[in-house]
Enzyme design. Structure first.
Site, PDB file in Angstrom:
ATOM      1  CB  CYS A  94      52.489  21.639 -31.825  1.00  0.00           C
ATOM      2  SG  CYS A  94      50.650  21.462 -32.147  1.00  0.00           S
ATOM      3  NE  ARG A 138      57.088  14.798 -33.060  1.00  0.00           N
ATOM      4  CZ  ARG A 138      55.655  14.862 -33.352  1.00  0.00           C
ATOM      5  NH1 ARG A 138      55.063  14.910 -32.040  1.00  0.00           N
ATOM      6  NH2 ARG A 138      55.128  14.884 -34.555  1.00  0.00           N
TER       7      ARG A 138
END
Length: 275
Positions: free
Chosen positions: A234, A181
């Site tokens: 995050c 990611r």
């Protein structure tokens, strides 16, 4: 803010068992949450540490009515106070939080409660898997608590935070998501793939040993050395709390970007890096 030691952030299962055996007052919160199973109530009712109260990360540690702050906006201090009293938190009584998945739920609870000004909150090191004692089943409804929360706005509470306007100014910015990611190879949740320019990838699971306990101080210190002015983010501010907690065991007060990538990527004018 005072520097914290490891034993001010974490508690071992042995230490928790000793507290319970001695009859010492302690509030235990079960914050089971996973990306694929955000509601952990059924798991809690199947088996939990004796006396543990279930806490919903989605409904009680987030406020989804807040717009523009990512997928898990922080709740208000008043909401935390009301929830804390439902959970039985009392002034002066220690709180232990635990989960069963990569310390994500417990670190979020630790961060939210600490940012609200609740004192003596510790994460069960190793989570539920570290607990070797008996489990109870069924729901738990505690006596109401009396905790008072001094910080109304957790975005400017007792723990440092970053905003979308200040996050790139951090000397060291850590992205706690999985490498694929961060690199922008995949993005299963948010509208844009990639990372905030200048960030370094530091997956939250890399701060944990194979048994789910936090890495020892010497191992964390080898990873980070003498870092200062650290920020962490995050996908939506949950697993980055694991990074903040791990650094807190070294006495490093890392700042959390609560909105994280979900807030950053929602604005097409913000720069994005891949690779």
């Amino acid at each position: 803010m005072d520097r914290r030691r490891r034993d001010e952030v974490l508690i071992t299962a042995t230490e928790l068992a000793a507290l319970l055996a001695a009859g010492d007052p302690v509030t235990i919160l079960d914050v089971r949450w996973q990306l694929t199973e955000p509601d952990g109530r059924d798991a809690h009712e199947r088996g939990h540490i004796p006396g543990a109260v279930y806490v919903s990360l989605e409904d009680e540690l987030s406020d989804h009515s807040v717009e523009g702050r990512g997928r898990h906006p922080l709740p208000s201090g008043l909401a935390v106070e009301a929830a804390g009293r439902r959970w039985g938190i009392r002034n002066g009584v220690p709180v232990v939080v635990y989960d069963d998945w990569n310390r994500a739920g417990s670190a979020r609870a630790w961060w939210v409660l600490s940012a609200a000004g609740v004192e003596n909150v510790r994460i069960l090191d190793g989570g539920l898997a570290a607990w070797t004692g008996a489990l109870e089943s069924g729901p738990v409804t505690p006596e109401p608590g009396d905790v008072a929360v001094p910080h109304e706005d957790l975005y400017a509470g007792a723990l440092p935070t970053l905003t979308a306007d200040t996050v790139m100014a951090a000397d060291t910015l850590l992205d706690a998501r999985a490498p694929e990611r961060f690199l922008g190879h995949v993005e299963p949740i948010d509208p844009v793939a990639g990372h905030i320019p200048g960030a370094c990838n530091a997956p939250s699971t890399g701060f944990l040993a194979g048994d789910g306990t936090f890495l020892e101080e010497k191992d964390l210190a080898q990873l980070f050395g003498d870092v200062d002015d650290v920020g962490a983010y995050c996908g939506s501010g949950v697993t980055a709390s694991v990074v903040v907690a791990a650094l807190a065991t070294l006495g490093i007060d890392a700042a959390l970007f609560p909105g994280s990538w979900s807030e950053w990527s929602s604005d097409p004018t913000r720069p994005v890096e891949t690779g």
